[in-house]
Design a protein around this motif. Structure first.
Motif, PDB file in Angstrom:
ATOM      1  N   LEU A 168      26.449   0.823 -40.987  1.00 57.85           N
ATOM      2  CA  LEU A 168      26.293  -0.500 -41.893  1.00 57.85           C
ATOM      3  C   LEU A 168      27.509  -1.451 -41.553  1.00 57.85           C
ATOM      4  N   GLN A 169      28.485  -1.470 -40.685  1.00 59.68           N
ATOM      5  CA  GLN A 169      29.383  -2.305 -40.444  1.00 59.68           C
ATOM      6  C   GLN A 169      28.895  -3.088 -39.182  1.00 59.68           C
ATOM      7  N   GLN A 170      27.862  -2.651 -38.607  1.00 59.64           N
ATOM      8  CA  GLN A 170      27.536  -3.278 -37.183  1.00 59.64           C
ATOM      9  C   GLN A 170      26.718  -4.555 -37.591  1.00 59.64           C
ATOM     10  N   ASP A 171      27.144  -5.559 -36.463  1.00 61.56           N
ATOM     11  CA  ASP A 171      26.391  -6.911 -36.569  1.00 61.56           C
ATOM     12  C   ASP A 171      24.948  -6.615 -35.704  1.00 61.56           C
ATOM     13  N   PHE A 172      23.987  -6.729 -36.286  1.00 58.87           N
ATOM     14  CA  PHE A 172      22.651  -6.272 -35.426  1.00 58.87           C
ATOM     15  C   PHE A 172      22.098  -7.613 -35.072  1.00 58.87           C
ATOM     16  N   THR A 173      22.610  -8.728 -35.353  1.00 61.35           N
ATOM     17  CA  THR A 173      22.297  -9.831 -34.593  1.00 61.35           C
ATOM     18  C   THR A 173      22.890 -10.016 -33.001  1.00 61.35           C
ATOM     19  N   LYS A 174      23.986  -9.115 -32.792  1.00 59.96           N
ATOM     20  CA  LYS A 174      24.612  -9.387 -31.682  1.00 59.96           C
ATOM     21  C   LYS A 174      24.196  -8.035 -30.809  1.00 59.96           C
ATOM     22  N   THR A 175      23.949  -6.966 -31.335  1.00 57.13           N
ATOM     23  CA  THR A 175      23.366  -5.849 -30.781  1.00 57.13           C
ATOM     24  C   THR A 175      22.123  -5.214 -31.437  1.00 57.13           C
ATOM     25  N   THR A 176      21.672  -4.377 -30.991  1.00 57.92           N
ATOM     26  CA  THR A 176      20.285  -3.776 -31.661  1.00 57.92           C
ATOM     27  C   THR A 176      20.722  -2.406 -32.128  1.00 57.92           C
ATOM     28  N   PRO A 177      19.918  -1.815 -33.226  1.00 64.98           N
ATOM     29  CA  PRO A 177      20.315  -0.476 -33.731  1.00 64.98           C
ATOM     30  C   PRO A 177      19.993   0.473 -32.376  1.00 64.98           C
ATOM     31  N   PHE A 178      19.009   0.188 -31.794  1.00 67.05           N
ATOM     32  CA  PHE A 178      18.711   1.256 -30.543  1.00 67.05           C
ATOM     33  C   PHE A 178      20.090   1.452 -29.668  1.00 67.05           C
ATOM     34  N   ALA A 179      20.471   0.119 -29.251  1.00 68.33           N
ATOM     35  CA  ALA A 179      21.710   0.015 -28.470  1.00 68.33           C
ATOM     36  C   ALA A 179      22.843   0.783 -28.886  1.00 68.33           C
ATOM     37  N   TYR A 180      23.235   0.504 -30.257  1.00 69.82           N
ATOM     38  CA  TYR A 180      24.322   1.049 -30.896  1.00 69.82           C
ATOM     39  C   TYR A 180      24.262   2.637 -30.899  1.00 69.82           C
ATOM     40  N   LEU A 181      23.047   2.942 -31.427  1.00 69.91           N
ATOM     41  CA  LEU A 181      23.001   4.433 -31.655  1.00 69.91           C
ATOM     42  C   LEU A 181      22.898   5.178 -30.265  1.00 69.91           C
ATOM     43  N   SER A 182      22.218   4.416 -29.358  1.00 67.24           N
ATOM     44  CA  SER A 182      22.469   5.238 -27.861  1.00 67.24           C
ATOM     45  C   SER A 182      23.641   5.463 -27.480  1.00 67.24           C
ATOM     46  N   GLN A 183      24.465   4.420 -27.728  1.00 67.27           N
ATOM     47  CA  GLN A 183      26.044   4.825 -27.365  1.00 67.27           C
ATOM     48  C   GLN A 183      26.747   5.861 -27.623  1.00 67.27           C
ATOM     49  N   LEU A 184      26.356   5.596 -29.214  1.00 65.29           N
ATOM     50  CA  LEU A 184      27.037   6.674 -30.018  1.00 65.29           C
ATOM     51  C   LEU A 184      26.661   8.054 -30.191  1.00 65.29           C
ATOM     52  N   ALA A 185      25.258   8.104 -29.986  1.00 65.95           N
ATOM     53  CA  ALA A 185      24.656   9.466 -30.033  1.00 65.95           C
ATOM     54  C   ALA A 185      23.448   9.512 -29.045  1.00 65.95           C
ATOM     55  N   PRO A 186      23.655   9.575 -27.563  1.00 66.60           N
ATOM     56  CA  PRO A 186      22.660   9.622 -26.761  1.00 66.60           C
ATOM     57  C   PRO A 186      21.422  10.519 -27.137  1.00 66.60           C
ATOM     58  N   LEU A 187      20.178   9.929 -26.998  1.00 64.60           N
ATOM     59  CA  LEU A 187      18.860  10.748 -27.292  1.00 64.60           C
ATOM     60  C   LEU A 187      18.737  11.817 -26.347  1.00 64.60           C
ATOM     61  N   THR A 188      18.727  13.067 -27.101  1.00 64.12           N
ATOM     62  CA  THR A 188      18.363  14.237 -26.696  1.00 64.12           C
ATOM     63  C   THR A 188      16.942  14.665 -26.549  1.00 64.12           C
ATOM     64  N   ALA A 189      16.308  14.297 -27.675  1.00 67.96           N
ATOM     65  CA  ALA A 189      15.037  14.939 -28.083  1.00 67.96           C
ATOM     66  C   ALA A 189      14.379  13.531 -28.781  1.00 67.96           C
ATOM     67  N   GLY A 190      12.980  13.425 -28.686  1.00 68.17           N
ATOM     68  CA  GLY A 190      12.094  12.492 -29.598  1.00 68.17           C
ATOM     69  C   GLY A 190      10.985  12.781 -29.761  1.00 68.17           C
ATOM     70  N   GLU A 191      10.126  12.194 -30.829  1.00 67.22           N
ATOM     71  CA  GLU A 191       8.809  12.174 -30.908  1.00 67.22           C
ATOM     72  C   GLU A 191       8.338  11.071 -31.663  1.00 67.22           C
ATOM     73  N   HIS A 192       7.191  10.724 -31.318  1.00 63.50           N
ATOM     74  CA  HIS A 192       6.422   9.462 -32.069  1.00 63.50           C
ATOM     75  C   HIS A 192       5.013   9.711 -32.057  1.00 63.50           C
ATOM     76  N   THR A 193       4.425   8.940 -33.201  1.00 60.03           N
ATOM     77  CA  THR A 193       2.996   8.672 -33.286  1.00 60.03           C
ATOM     78  C   THR A 193       2.850   7.188 -33.320  1.00 60.03           C
ATOM     79  N   VAL A 194       1.530   6.968 -32.690  1.00 55.95           N
ATOM     80  CA  VAL A 194       1.050   5.715 -32.787  1.00 55.95           C
ATOM     81  C   VAL A 194      -0.315   5.449 -33.327  1.00 55.95           C
ATOM     82  N   GLU A 195      -0.584   4.361 -33.833  1.00 56.28           N
ATOM     83  CA  GLU A 195      -1.623   4.000 -34.554  1.00 56.28           C
ATOM     84  C   GLU A 195      -1.841   2.356 -34.683  1.00 56.28           C
ATOM     85  N   ALA A 196      -3.218   1.996 -34.759  1.00 57.21           N
ATOM     86  CA  ALA A 196      -3.444   0.747 -35.409  1.00 57.21           C
ATOM     87  C   ALA A 196      -3.449   0.667 -36.842  1.00 57.21           C
TER      88      ALA A 196
END
Length: 249
Positions: A168-196
């Motif tokens: 909550l203390q991050q300035d996400f106009t200067k970085t993105t949540p993805f960039a911040y979280l990737s540095q803090l806790a690098p992705l080891t697994a993921g899942e996604h669904t896609v639809e219109a």
């Protein structure tokens, strides 16, 4: 880059690092398009003309044009010719990338507007998604991402405070949540669904689309080791985005 440079000159400038010839041709054509030297709907040189200009084999030229057509840069019309396509931005279908990096890779600039960033209590379904007890604390952010001032993604994200206690203390106009979280806790697994989907009225307003335009929705959950880091709903205006993926045996 000068507007009167030929494709062969552009390829010579971008060909310092060893790469297959067809990739050099692809990158040269992409550079011509991104710098506005080849305009949408403009006819591009034929295979024979490119073979003559560049001195590469027809097989090399054919592969470059074929892949650029598949990726949406060119439109090939049988018996008519090859033309620069009206480009849509694309989001990689099988990858997890930073929206800011995607936009910058196209030679455009990224900005964002934070609509909401706060604590919230996990619902039963959210607790199940994060493997937490109902009533646990979560962090919630809603951000609109812009490409050259045009809204291209509405990001609705919930984050595990155990993994990112200072989220909550991050300035996400200067970085993105993805960039911040990737540095803090690098992705080891993921899942996604896609639809219109059809966006609701507020989402239509934020993405500056009409009520009949379909959107591309990606629901994504990612892990760092054994912990769920984040669950995100990413909404893209269908008229400005497409998905692209490639696989090879």
């Amino acid at each position: 880059m000068s507007a009167n440079k030929t494709l062969s000159e552009v390829i010579a400038e971008t060909g310092d690092e060893p790469s297959p010839l067809y990739k050099q041709v692809k990158q040269g054509i992409i550079n011509q398009i991104l710098h506005g030297h080849w305009q949408p709907h403009q006819r591009v040189p034929s295979e024979s003309e490119l073979v003559s200009e560049l001195g590469f084999s027809r097989m090399t030229i054919n592969r470059a044009l074929r892949e650029l057509s598949t990726e949406g840069y060119l439109l090939r019309l049988q018996g008519v010719g090859t033309f620069v396509n009206e480009m849509k931005a694309f989001t990689p279908m099988l990858e997890v990338n930073n929206i800011s990096d995607e936009i910058k890779s196209r030679g455009h600039f990224h900005t964002s507007r934070v609509l909401l960033i706060q604590k919230q209590t996990a619902s039963d379904s959210q607790a199940m998604q994060f493997n937490l007890r109902p009533g646990s604390q979560l962090f919630h952010s809603v951000i609109v991402h812009y490409e050259n001032d045009n809204p291209v993604q509405l990001e609705d994200r919930v984050v595990n405070p155990e993994v990112a206690p200072l989220y909550l203390q991050q300035d996400f106009t200067k970085t993105t949540p993805f960039a911040y979280l990737s540095q803090l806790a690098p992705l080891t697994a993921g899942e996604h669904t896609v639809e219109a989907v059809i966006a609701n009225e507020e989402e239509q307003r934020l993405l500056q689309i009409n009520k009949t335009e379909a959107c591309l929705q990606i629901l994504r959950r990612t892990w760092h080791q054994e912990k769920v880091v984040t669950c995100a709903r990413l909404l893209y205006p269908g008229g400005r985005y497409k998905m692209f993926g490639r696989f090879q045996k």
